[in-house]
Design a protein around this motif. Structure first.
Motif, PDB file in Angstrom:
ATOM      1  N   LEU A  20      -0.214  -7.409 -39.940  1.00 23.45           N
ATOM      2  CA  LEU A  20      -0.759  -6.423 -40.886  1.00 23.45           C
ATOM      3  C   LEU A  20      -0.655  -5.017 -40.308  1.00 23.45           C
ATOM      4  O   LEU A  20      -0.447  -4.046 -41.040  1.00 23.45           O
ATOM      5  N   LYS A  21      -0.810  -4.903 -38.988  1.00 24.00           N
ATOM      6  CA  LYS A  21      -0.740  -3.598 -38.348  1.00 24.00           C
ATOM      7  C   LYS A  21       0.696  -3.215 -37.979  1.00 24.00           C
ATOM      8  O   LYS A  21       0.930  -2.107 -37.469  1.00 24.00           O
ATOM      9  N   GLY A  22       1.629  -4.138 -38.201  1.00 25.08           N
ATOM     10  CA  GLY A  22       3.036  -3.820 -37.943  1.00 25.08           C
ATOM     11  C   GLY A  22       3.370  -3.671 -36.477  1.00 25.08           C
ATOM     12  O   GLY A  22       4.275  -2.906 -36.108  1.00 25.08           O
ATOM     13  N   LEU A  23       2.656  -4.398 -35.616  1.00 25.48           N
ATOM     14  CA  LEU A  23       2.862  -4.265 -34.170  1.00 25.48           C
ATOM     15  C   LEU A  23       3.820  -5.330 -33.650  1.00 25.48           C
ATOM     16  O   LEU A  23       3.710  -6.503 -33.991  1.00 25.48           O
ATOM     17  N   ASP A  24       4.744  -4.903 -32.809  1.00 29.50           N
ATOM     18  CA  ASP A  24       5.651  -5.835 -32.135  1.00 29.50           C
ATOM     19  C   ASP A  24       4.981  -6.393 -30.885  1.00 29.50           C
ATOM     20  O   ASP A  24       4.185  -5.715 -30.234  1.00 29.50           O
ATOM     21  N   TYR A  25       5.360  -7.626 -30.542  1.00 35.80           N
ATOM     22  CA  TYR A  25       4.777  -8.247 -29.348  1.00 35.80           C
ATOM     23  C   TYR A  25       5.648  -9.406 -28.914  1.00 35.80           C
ATOM     24  O   TYR A  25       6.390  -9.981 -29.705  1.00 35.80           O
ATOM     25  N   ARG A  80      -0.461 -23.826 -33.957  1.00 34.04           N
ATOM     26  CA  ARG A  80      -1.464 -24.317 -34.907  1.00 34.04           C
ATOM     27  C   ARG A  80      -2.893 -23.945 -34.511  1.00 34.04           C
ATOM     28  O   ARG A  80      -3.834 -24.374 -35.169  1.00 34.04           O
ATOM     29  N   SER A  81      -3.067 -23.168 -33.436  1.00 36.15           N
ATOM     30  CA  SER A  81      -4.409 -22.695 -33.081  1.00 36.15           C
ATOM     31  C   SER A  81      -4.884 -21.698 -34.122  1.00 36.15           C
ATOM     32  O   SER A  81      -4.243 -20.677 -34.388  1.00 36.15           O
ATOM     33  N   SER A  82      -6.050 -21.988 -34.685  1.00 34.57           N
ATOM     34  CA  SER A  82      -6.630 -21.121 -35.707  1.00 34.57           C
ATOM     35  C   SER A  82      -6.896 -19.722 -35.165  1.00 34.57           C
ATOM     36  O   SER A  82      -6.639 -18.712 -35.828  1.00 34.57           O
ATOM     37  N   ALA A  83      -7.393 -19.653 -33.945  1.00 35.02           N
ATOM     38  CA  ALA A  83      -7.730 -18.353 -33.367  1.00 35.02           C
ATOM     39  C   ALA A  83      -6.469 -17.536 -33.061  1.00 35.02           C
ATOM     40  O   ALA A  83      -6.446 -16.315 -33.244  1.00 35.02           O
ATOM     41  N   THR A  84      -5.401 -18.216 -32.609  1.00 33.63           N
ATOM     42  CA  THR A  84      -4.136 -17.508 -32.377  1.00 33.63           C
ATOM     43  C   THR A  84      -3.572 -16.978 -33.694  1.00 33.63           C
ATOM     44  O   THR A  84      -3.069 -15.851 -33.758  1.00 33.63           O
ATOM     45  N   TYR A  85      -3.668 -17.802 -34.718  1.00 29.37           N
ATOM     46  CA  TYR A  85      -3.179 -17.450 -36.056  1.00 29.37           C
ATOM     47  C   TYR A  85      -3.878 -16.180 -36.573  1.00 29.37           C
ATOM     48  O   TYR A  85      -3.240 -15.270 -37.116  1.00 29.37           O
ATOM     49  N   ARG A  86      -5.181 -16.078 -36.343  1.00 32.06           N
ATOM     50  CA  ARG A  86      -5.905 -14.852 -36.746  1.00 32.06           C
ATOM     51  C   ARG A  86      -5.262 -13.604 -36.134  1.00 32.06           C
ATOM     52  O   ARG A  86      -5.055 -12.597 -36.813  1.00 32.06           O
ATOM     53  N   VAL A  87      -4.991 -13.700 -34.821  1.00 33.66           N
ATOM     54  CA  VAL A  87      -4.439 -12.530 -34.119  1.00 33.66           C
ATOM     55  C   VAL A  87      -3.039 -12.221 -34.628  1.00 33.66           C
ATOM     56  O   VAL A  87      -2.672 -11.050 -34.806  1.00 33.66           O
ATOM     57  N   ARG A  88      -2.234 -13.266 -34.883  1.00 31.42           N
ATOM     58  CA  ARG A  88      -0.881 -13.012 -35.405  1.00 31.42           C
ATOM     59  C   ARG A  88      -0.932 -12.285 -36.744  1.00 31.42           C
ATOM     60  O   ARG A  88      -0.119 -11.395 -37.004  1.00 31.42           O
ATOM     61  N   ILE A  89      -1.878 -12.664 -37.602  1.00 31.86           N
ATOM     62  CA  ILE A  89      -1.994 -11.973 -38.897  1.00 31.86           C
ATOM     63  C   ILE A  89      -2.354 -10.504 -38.673  1.00 31.86           C
ATOM     64  O   ILE A  89      -1.753  -9.610 -39.270  1.00 31.86           O
ATOM     65  N   ALA A  90      -3.318 -10.264 -37.788  1.00 36.97           N
ATOM     66  CA  ALA A  90      -3.729  -8.877 -37.522  1.00 36.97           C
ATOM     67  C   ALA A  90      -2.559  -8.059 -36.985  1.00 36.97           C
ATOM     68  O   ALA A  90      -2.328  -6.916 -37.419  1.00 36.97           O
ATOM     69  N   PRO A 118      -2.086   1.229 -39.149  1.00 40.65           N
ATOM     70  CA  PRO A 118      -3.050   1.084 -40.253  1.00 40.65           C
ATOM     71  C   PRO A 118      -4.214   0.204 -39.831  1.00 40.65           C
ATOM     72  O   PRO A 118      -4.042  -0.748 -39.073  1.00 40.65           O
ATOM     73  N   THR A 119      -5.395   0.529 -40.326  1.00 36.96           N
ATOM     74  CA  THR A 119      -6.584  -0.249 -39.977  1.00 36.96           C
ATOM     75  C   THR A 119      -6.657  -1.510 -40.828  1.00 36.96           C
ATOM     76  O   THR A 119      -6.131  -1.550 -41.945  1.00 36.96           O
ATOM     77  N   ILE A 120      -7.302  -2.539 -40.296  1.00 36.59           N
ATOM     78  CA  ILE A 120      -7.592  -3.728 -41.106  1.00 36.59           C
ATOM     79  C   ILE A 120      -9.099  -3.860 -41.311  1.00 36.59           C
ATOM     80  O   ILE A 120      -9.590  -4.933 -41.648  1.00 36.59           O
ATOM     81  N   LEU A 121      -9.805  -2.759 -41.096  1.00 35.57           N
ATOM     82  CA  LEU A 121     -11.248  -2.728 -41.371  1.00 35.57           C
ATOM     83  C   LEU A 121     -11.506  -1.754 -42.514  1.00 35.57           C
ATOM     84  O   LEU A 121     -10.915  -0.673 -42.551  1.00 35.57           O
ATOM     85  N   PRO A 122     -12.382  -2.116 -43.457  1.00 38.70           N
ATOM     86  CA  PRO A 122     -12.731  -1.178 -44.524  1.00 38.70           C
ATOM     87  C   PRO A 122     -13.321   0.111 -43.946  1.00 38.70           C
ATOM     88  O   PRO A 122     -13.966   0.088 -42.887  1.00 38.70           O
ATOM     89  N   ASP A 123     -13.117   1.217 -44.647  1.00 33.65           N
ATOM     90  CA  ASP A 123     -13.613   2.511 -44.163  1.00 33.65           C
ATOM     91  C   ASP A 123     -15.124   2.621 -44.251  1.00 33.65           C
ATOM     92  O   ASP A 123     -15.766   3.200 -43.382  1.00 33.65           O
ATOM     93  N   GLU A 124     -15.684   2.088 -45.305  1.00 37.26           N
ATOM     94  CA  GLU A 124     -17.111   2.293 -45.584  1.00 37.26           C
ATOM     95  C   GLU A 124     -17.931   1.337 -44.704  1.00 37.26           C
ATOM     96  O   GLU A 124     -17.613   0.145 -44.611  1.00 37.26           O
TER      97      GLU A 124
END
Lengths: 213, 213
Positions: free
Chosen positions: A21-26, A8-18, A80-86
């Motif tokens: 989204l990037k399709g990385l195993d861990y 339930r850590s908000s900061a951990t949750y951010r990293v899990r989403i990233a 894949p990136t999770i940052l916009p190109d521009e």
């Protein structure tokens, strides 16, 4: 890679989403905040700040702070990136992430709420006032930004770093009774993200250390 | 480029250091926080969050949040960089920046101190306790990180994003009476930065809106 965190850590949750989204195993190693494991000697050797999350890289380096971890993932696994190109859109994504990480989340987390209740005698009314004023106020500001930058997601129509931060913030806000009902754009994006497989995979309830309420 | 900010704003100070380290010229438009200009309609059209700083780019785009502005400067003017080349060192620089921006500064800024004094009746003792516990506690954690990563500066021997955040945090901590005396590495880096021309140029006292005390 191994992620040390808490369901339930908000900061951990951010990293899990990233990561999703990037399709990385861990690998995932829970750090039970309610038991104080983040202050235990085993964890402090990995992260001297005693906060979650921490990422252990494939080379055995330890990286702390959720947005630094996500930055490292972008550097080490750019596609894949999770940052916009521009560049300006990328700055807006980072700006939303920072607004949430610096202005909304710090006033909502467990240790702050515990301190206010036990050491400053905040009752439920004072706590609700505090949460709405600081975390809710920052989220209202993010609503204004997203009105200018958003589409289906915070920046246009593609999930980005901004959504990695927004979704855990909305999750926590709803959990703690912050009134987000007037934040129509944020609610719409949050609902959309709930149906996205990467966000679904990263949801607290789907983690091995989740506890049924 | 034009930077909208305030001489003693910690977040504005971060951006000024980054601009100076990168050797970038810019116009500066003061936003007087004591007069509430950040909540005026003119400023809100540039930054709906009502916080400083804001950067107006050469193309007329507005970017908010200090670390997003610095990220934009890195993207748009990559040389000289203020980020370490190696991904793990770069992550450590970002981690220190985030520790300061998310864990130390939010509890020290003017609007929070004003709220605690006027709406929560914090007296001087309570205020000092608050500042030392939250902002000071986060800085003590940064001291531990820098013990592992630092040399002459926070990351090795070259000024980086981490120092852009550390110096304004130390400046504010000393101003508000936070006890940083045990943070030997942070003090040494702070002293060294005071003699660096980029940090000197960015110092609050050297800004056009500085007020003699």
């Amino acid at each position: 890679m191994k992620l040390f965190g808490y369901w339930r850590s908000s900061a951990t949750y951010r990293v899990r989403i990233a990561l999703a989204l990037k399709g990385l195993d861990y690998d995932y190693e829970p750090v039970n905040l309610l038991k104080g494991e983040q202050k235990g000697s085993a964890y402090l050797t990995r992260n001297p700040t005693g906060l979650v999350p921490t990422l252990e890289t494939d080379d055995g380096d330890f990286i702390t702070q959720s947005l630094a971890i996500i930055g490292y993932l972008e550097d080490s696994h750019p596609a894949p990136t999770i940052l916009p190109d521009e560049p300006v859109a990328r700055a807006h994504a980072l700006s939303i992430a920072m607004s949430i990480a610096c202005e909304a989340q710090p006033f909502m987390n467990l240790r702050m709420q515990k301190y206010l209740k036990t050491e400053r005698n905040f009752n439920d009314i004072a706590m609700t006032d505090w949460l709405n004023r600081w975390s809710g106020g920052a989220m209202a500001a993010v609503e204004k930004i997203v009105t200018q930058t958003g589409g289906d997601y915070c920046i246009g129509d593609t999930p980005s770093l901004a959504d990695c931060c927004l979704v855990p913030q909305m999750f926590g806000a709803l959990r703690f009774g912050i009134d987000v009902s007037a934040m129509l754009r944020l609610n719409a994006i949050y609902e959309r993200c709930q149906k996205h497989p990467a966000f679904e995979k990263a949801h607290p309830d789907h983690q091995p250390d989740a506890v049924q309420q």
